[in-house]
Write a protein that holds these residues in place. Structure first.
Motif, PDB file in Angstrom:
ATOM      1  N   GLN A 109      -9.293  38.447  28.440  1.00  0.00           N
ATOM      2  CA  GLN A 109      -8.603  37.274  28.989  1.00  0.00           C
ATOM      3  C   GLN A 109      -8.930  37.009  30.452  1.00  0.00           C
ATOM      4  N   TYR A 110      -9.842  37.764  31.052  1.00  0.00           N
ATOM      5  CA  TYR A 110     -10.091  37.600  32.480  1.00  0.00           C
ATOM      6  C   TYR A 110     -10.850  36.335  32.868  1.00  0.00           C
ATOM      7  N   PRO A 111     -11.871  35.898  32.105  1.00  0.00           N
ATOM      8  CA  PRO A 111     -12.557  34.660  32.505  1.00  0.00           C
ATOM      9  C   PRO A 111     -11.588  33.490  32.666  1.00  0.00           C
ATOM     10  N   ILE A 112     -11.771  32.715  33.703  1.00  0.00           N
ATOM     11  CA  ILE A 112     -10.836  31.655  34.071  1.00  0.00           C
ATOM     12  C   ILE A 112     -10.651  30.650  32.944  1.00  0.00           C
ATOM     13  N   ASN A 113     -11.754  30.230  32.306  1.00  0.00           N
ATOM     14  CA  ASN A 113     -11.650  29.210  31.276  1.00  0.00           C
ATOM     15  C   ASN A 113     -10.913  29.718  30.040  1.00  0.00           C
ATOM     16  N   ARG A 114     -11.025  31.002  29.736  1.00  0.00           N
ATOM     17  CA  ARG A 114     -10.303  31.552  28.583  1.00  0.00           C
ATOM     18  C   ARG A 114      -8.805  31.616  28.889  1.00  0.00           C
ATOM     19  N   ARG A 115      -8.484  31.972  30.115  1.00  0.00           N
ATOM     20  CA  ARG A 115      -7.076  32.020  30.498  1.00  0.00           C
ATOM     21  C   ARG A 115      -6.444  30.642  30.374  1.00  0.00           C
ATOM     22  N   SER A 116      -7.186  29.603  30.815  1.00  0.00           N
ATOM     23  CA  SER A 116      -6.636  28.247  30.770  1.00  0.00           C
ATOM     24  C   SER A 116      -6.445  27.763  29.343  1.00  0.00           C
ATOM     25  N   LYS A 117      -7.358  28.152  28.448  1.00  0.00           N
ATOM     26  CA  LYS A 117      -7.235  27.750  27.054  1.00  0.00           C
ATOM     27  C   LYS A 117      -5.994  28.374  26.412  1.00  0.00           C
ATOM     28  N   ARG A 118      -5.716  29.621  26.752  1.00  0.00           N
ATOM     29  CA  ARG A 118      -4.563  30.291  26.160  1.00  0.00           C
ATOM     30  C   ARG A 118      -3.244  29.710  26.662  1.00  0.00           C
ATOM     31  N   SER A 119      -3.282  29.133  27.837  1.00  0.00           N
ATOM     32  CA  SER A 119      -2.050  28.611  28.420  1.00  0.00           C
ATOM     33  C   SER A 119      -1.757  27.191  27.961  1.00  0.00           C
ATOM     34  N   GLU A 120      -2.719  26.568  27.274  1.00  0.00           N
ATOM     35  CA  GLU A 120      -2.509  25.190  26.831  1.00  0.00           C
ATOM     36  C   GLU A 120      -1.516  25.124  25.666  1.00  0.00           C
TER      37      GLU A 120
ATOM     38  N   ALA B  73     -15.676  32.486  35.712  1.00  0.00           N
ATOM     39  CA  ALA B  73     -15.368  31.391  34.788  1.00  0.00           C
ATOM     40  C   ALA B  73     -16.176  31.446  33.504  1.00  0.00           C
ATOM     41  N   VAL B  74     -17.396  31.937  33.578  1.00  0.00           N
ATOM     42  CA  VAL B  74     -18.286  31.968  32.417  1.00  0.00           C
ATOM     43  C   VAL B  74     -18.226  33.363  31.797  1.00  0.00           C
ATOM     44  N   PRO B  75     -17.767  33.495  30.556  1.00  0.00           N
ATOM     45  CA  PRO B  75     -17.611  34.820  29.937  1.00  0.00           C
ATOM     46  C   PRO B  75     -18.858  35.702  30.008  1.00  0.00           C
ATOM     47  N   ALA B  76     -20.044  35.118  29.786  1.00  0.00           N
ATOM     48  CA  ALA B  76     -21.272  35.914  29.826  1.00  0.00           C
ATOM     49  C   ALA B  76     -21.529  36.472  31.222  1.00  0.00           C
ATOM     50  N   LEU B  77     -21.233  35.676  32.246  1.00  0.00           N
ATOM     51  CA  LEU B  77     -21.401  36.143  33.619  1.00  0.00           C
ATOM     52  C   LEU B  77     -20.295  37.127  34.006  1.00  0.00           C
ATOM     53  N   TRP B  78     -19.092  36.901  33.475  1.00  0.00           N
ATOM     54  CA  TRP B  78     -18.000  37.831  33.734  1.00  0.00           C
ATOM     55  C   TRP B  78     -18.339  39.225  33.208  1.00  0.00           C
ATOM     56  N   ARG B  79     -19.019  39.308  32.082  1.00  0.00           N
ATOM     57  CA  ARG B  79     -19.415  40.607  31.547  1.00  0.00           C
ATOM     58  C   ARG B  79     -20.217  41.405  32.583  1.00  0.00           C
TER      59      ARG B  79
END
Length: 280
Positions: free
Chosen positions: A269-280, A111-117
């Motif tokens: 686009q993999y982090p969960i929160n970024r995916r949700s923002k794009r779908s809004e 969910a957190v881009p920095a942690l996803w890295r």
């Protein structure tokens, strides 16, 4: 009991190498997917990462999870040390609590881009086999250990429960990442109590919506209850593409590239929160 705790490193190492050997031989005997990349290329670098991870954990943390549980028990720290419970009840509750915590931590790293890295080093493997289950960036391992130690001090679990969970986590991570072919009925039955290779393989799909599913390592129940369960990949297990979109060359599998990968490119686009923002 004290003797078992005293021999914790030996027990964990023996269990790890035993399961690793069994899974490796099973993969050769009954593979689920065709092996396209020579094992020597991937295994040498993935296992090299394991050695580095283990060295850094011992260097940074003077006390690991089992030792922290002993310290908490001696000082009466943590929730379970305030409640008079039979030992077996405390062990069961602690193992379940740890498994839920690992599930939630896994979601957090998506969910957190920095942690996803950091976590995408695990996902960027171009094939899916037993060594994928131990391929984690050192910074992710250190963060995970810090979280685990804080949880031990807050929960106050029996040291035996921590040892059991550590052994189970290593064993099931090796099992559910293995390139194993299981009969459909066997897989369906096992999914009632444990995450199977077919279940977890979906999580390693190149498709973000599939990557962000099936977060469990040991128990499948959290995915069912919290709505992150996905039964099968859209392309099927033999035709699905493993990995992430950014790192697709064999050179990206080398240890030096794995160590610097978190600092390269976008979180995409993999982090969960970024995916949700794009779908809004």
């Amino acid at each position: 009991m004290e003797k078992i705790i005293a021999h914790e490193p030996t027990i964990r190492m023996a269990a790890f190498f035993s399961v690793l050997l069994v899974m490796a031989l099973w993969e050769i005997a009954a593979p689920r997917r065709r092996v396209e990349i020579p094992r020597l290329v991937r295994w040498s670098n993935n296992l090299g990462l394991v050695v580095l991870d283990a060295f850094l954990v011992r260097l940074v943390f003077p006390v690991v999870a089992v030792g922290a549980a002993v310290v908490a028990q001696d000082n009466g720290w943590g929730l379970l040390n305030q409640i008079d419970l039979p030992v077996w009840v405390g062990v069961v509750l602690a193992v379940l609590a740890f498994d839920l915590a690992i599930y939630l931590q896994h979601v957090l790293f998506h969910a957190v881009p920095a942690l996803w890295r950091l976590h995408r080093v695990h996902h960027a493997d171009l094939e899916f086999d037993v060594t994928t289950g131990v391929r984690f960036h050192p910074l992710e391992i250190l963060i995970s250990m810090a979280i685990k130690l804080l949880l031990v001090l807050a929960l106050g679990p029996p040291a035996l429960a921590v040892l059991i969970f550590e052994v189970l986590l290593n064993a099931t991570s090796l099992f559910n990442h293995a390139n194993l072919r299981l009969p459909g009925r066997v897989d369906a039955l096992l999914r009632l109590v444990v995450v199977t290779p077919d279940m977890h393989r979906v999580h390693h799909s190149i498709i973000p919506s599939e990557t962000n599913s099936n977060f469990g390592f040991n128990l499948p129940w959290w995915d069912w209850v919290l709505g992150t369960y996905l039964a099968q990949p859209s392309a099927g297990h033999k035709r699905m593409t493993i990995g992430v979109k950014q790192f697709r060359t064999r050179r990206d599998l080398w240890l030096d590239r794995l160590l610097v990968q978190p600092f390269q490119g976008e979180a995409s686009q993999y982090p969960i929160n970024r995916r949700s923002k794009r779908s809004e």
